[in-house]
Design a protein around this motif. Structure first.
Motif, PDB file in Angstrom:
ATOM      1  N   GLN A  52      -2.673  -7.910 -10.349  1.00 51.76           N
ATOM      2  CA  GLN A  52      -2.546  -9.349 -10.776  1.00 51.76           C
ATOM      3  C   GLN A  52      -3.344  -9.795 -11.786  1.00 51.76           C
ATOM      4  O   GLN A  52      -4.544  -9.583 -11.853  1.00 51.76           O
ATOM      5  CB  GLN A  52      -2.801 -10.162  -9.412  1.00 51.76           C
ATOM      6  N   ALA A  53      -2.975 -10.293 -12.963  1.00 50.80           N
ATOM      7  CA  ALA A  53      -3.775 -10.668 -13.939  1.00 50.80           C
ATOM      8  C   ALA A  53      -3.122 -12.151 -13.982  1.00 50.80           C
ATOM      9  O   ALA A  53      -2.133 -12.430 -14.562  1.00 50.80           O
ATOM     10  CB  ALA A  53      -3.438  -9.904 -15.245  1.00 50.80           C
ATOM     11  N   PHE A  87      -5.904  -1.791  -0.779  1.00 50.76           N
ATOM     12  CA  PHE A  87      -6.707  -2.911  -1.033  1.00 50.76           C
ATOM     13  C   PHE A  87      -6.328  -3.314  -2.490  1.00 50.76           C
ATOM     14  O   PHE A  87      -5.702  -2.846  -3.130  1.00 50.76           O
ATOM     15  CB  PHE A  87      -8.180  -2.279  -0.963  1.00 50.76           C
ATOM     16  N   VAL A  88      -6.779  -4.501  -2.440  1.00 48.52           N
ATOM     17  CA  VAL A  88      -6.648  -5.255  -3.964  1.00 48.52           C
ATOM     18  C   VAL A  88      -8.243  -5.548  -4.107  1.00 48.52           C
ATOM     19  O   VAL A  88      -8.930  -6.271  -3.706  1.00 48.52           O
ATOM     20  CB  VAL A  88      -5.762  -6.451  -3.850  1.00 48.52           C
ATOM     21  N   TYR A  89      -8.690  -5.023  -5.417  1.00 45.92           N
ATOM     22  CA  TYR A  89      -9.983  -4.995  -6.143  1.00 45.92           C
ATOM     23  C   TYR A  89      -9.907  -5.898  -7.169  1.00 45.92           C
ATOM     24  O   TYR A  89      -9.264  -5.882  -8.221  1.00 45.92           O
ATOM     25  CB  TYR A  89     -10.351  -3.578  -6.507  1.00 45.92           C
ATOM     26  N   VAL A  90     -10.913  -7.009  -6.970  1.00 44.84           N
ATOM     27  CA  VAL A  90     -11.152  -7.844  -8.028  1.00 44.84           C
ATOM     28  C   VAL A  90     -11.983  -7.141  -8.977  1.00 44.84           C
ATOM     29  O   VAL A  90     -13.314  -7.214  -8.742  1.00 44.84           O
ATOM     30  CB  VAL A  90     -11.666  -9.295  -7.493  1.00 44.84           C
ATOM     31  N   ALA A 116      -1.460 -10.910  -2.462  1.00 37.69           N
ATOM     32  CA  ALA A 116      -1.838  -9.678  -1.927  1.00 37.69           C
ATOM     33  C   ALA A 116      -1.217  -9.553  -0.561  1.00 37.69           C
ATOM     34  O   ALA A 116      -0.980  -8.534  -0.006  1.00 37.69           O
ATOM     35  CB  ALA A 116      -3.595  -9.466  -1.964  1.00 37.69           C
ATOM     36  N   GLY A 117      -1.459 -10.415   0.397  1.00 37.82           N
ATOM     37  CA  GLY A 117      -0.864 -10.567   1.566  1.00 37.82           C
ATOM     38  C   GLY A 117       0.735 -10.529   1.464  1.00 37.82           C
ATOM     39  O   GLY A 117       0.938  -9.656   2.623  1.00 37.82           O
ATOM     40  N   LYS A 118       1.432 -11.049   0.650  1.00 38.72           N
ATOM     41  CA  LYS A 118       2.874 -10.956   0.833  1.00 38.72           C
ATOM     42  C   LYS A 118       3.204  -9.544   0.176  1.00 38.72           C
ATOM     43  O   LYS A 118       4.240  -8.973   0.702  1.00 38.72           O
ATOM     44  CB  LYS A 118       3.436 -12.043  -0.468  1.00 38.72           C
ATOM     45  N   ALA A 119       2.112  -8.878  -0.282  1.00 35.30           N
ATOM     46  CA  ALA A 119       2.474  -7.445  -1.002  1.00 35.30           C
ATOM     47  C   ALA A 119       1.987  -6.356   0.102  1.00 35.30           C
ATOM     48  O   ALA A 119       2.327  -5.229   0.238  1.00 35.30           O
ATOM     49  CB  ALA A 119       1.763  -7.121  -2.141  1.00 35.30           C
ATOM     50  N   ALA A 171      -1.108 -10.639   5.672  1.00 36.80           N
ATOM     51  CA  ALA A 171      -0.423  -9.356   5.601  1.00 36.80           C
ATOM     52  C   ALA A 171       0.428  -9.138   6.725  1.00 36.80           C
ATOM     53  O   ALA A 171       1.539  -8.478   6.797  1.00 36.80           O
ATOM     54  CB  ALA A 171      -1.653  -8.224   5.578  1.00 36.80           C
ATOM     55  N   ALA A 172      -0.078  -9.590   8.000  1.00 35.32           N
ATOM     56  CA  ALA A 172       0.904  -9.437   9.055  1.00 35.32           C
ATOM     57  C   ALA A 172       2.165 -10.256   8.902  1.00 35.32           C
ATOM     58  O   ALA A 172       3.120  -9.739   9.398  1.00 35.32           O
ATOM     59  CB  ALA A 172      -0.070  -9.987  10.426  1.00 35.32           C
TER      60      ALA A 172
END
Length: 181
Positions: A52-53, A87-90, A116-119, A171-172
């Motif tokens: 994501q940008a 993971f998603v890293y900022v 990120a949760g939707k993914a 995520a769930a």
């Protein structure tokens, strides 16, 4: 107070006619001590690799976040990849001085948490400098629910960082699996 929603970083021109990539590079490098210095090609690579940008406004703020599959050699990113399957890293978030206190960073983070949760990701991770210290960032991340999960000395000891993680309840709901990592 402006309440613009985060928008994708795709077009290379801002409404003031200035190229977005030039403005992003200038904003990033004005905060290189907290982030890291970027050359134009490195910024282009990060945007291309990003999960994501996003930016707010005419570059009041921007965030670049990468997932575990990114082609990225940052020691901080690699620390997380060695420990977590997903993971998603900022990698960086920066707010222009003129937009501080307007909630830009919080909006960017909440947008990231949702996407990120939707993914199917179950965590967002980042690091905050302890040397040189960044107490404002420490307090901000704590308020968002991030907790320390490690520390490291990087760049031949010139920087010390705290690694932070925030679980994602989305995520769930998105069909992702809860992780016990």
């Amino acid at each position: 107070m402006r309440k613009e929603a985060p928008q994708p970083i795709v077009a290379d021109e801002l409404s003031n006619g200035r190229p977005l990539s030039v403005a992003m590079l200038a904003l990033n490098n004005a905060h290189a001590q907290e982030l890291s210095w970027l050359e134009p090609a490195r910024l282009e690579h990060l945007v291309a690799q990003a999960f994501q940008a996003r930016r707010i406004g005419n570059l009041d703020a921007f965030m670049l976040a990468l997932d575990q599959d990114a082609d990225y050699d940052s020691p901080n990113f690699l620390w997380f990849r060695d420990r977590h399957a997903r993971f998603v890293y900022v990698d960086r978030i920066v707010v222009a001085g003129s937009a501080r206190g307007l909630g830009c960073a919080r909006r960017l983070y909440h947008d990231l948490f949702e996407q990120a949760g939707k993914a199917g990701h179950d965590r967002v991770v980042c690091e905050v400098n302890t040397r040189p210290p960044n107490p404002v960032s420490d307090a901000f991340h704590a308020a968002l629910g991030f907790v320390e999960v490690g520390r490291a000395s990087i760049h031949e000891g010139r920087k010390t960082v705290r690694y932070l993680s925030r679980p994602l309840p989305y995520a769930a709901l998105a069909g992702g699996s809860a992780s016990t990592e």
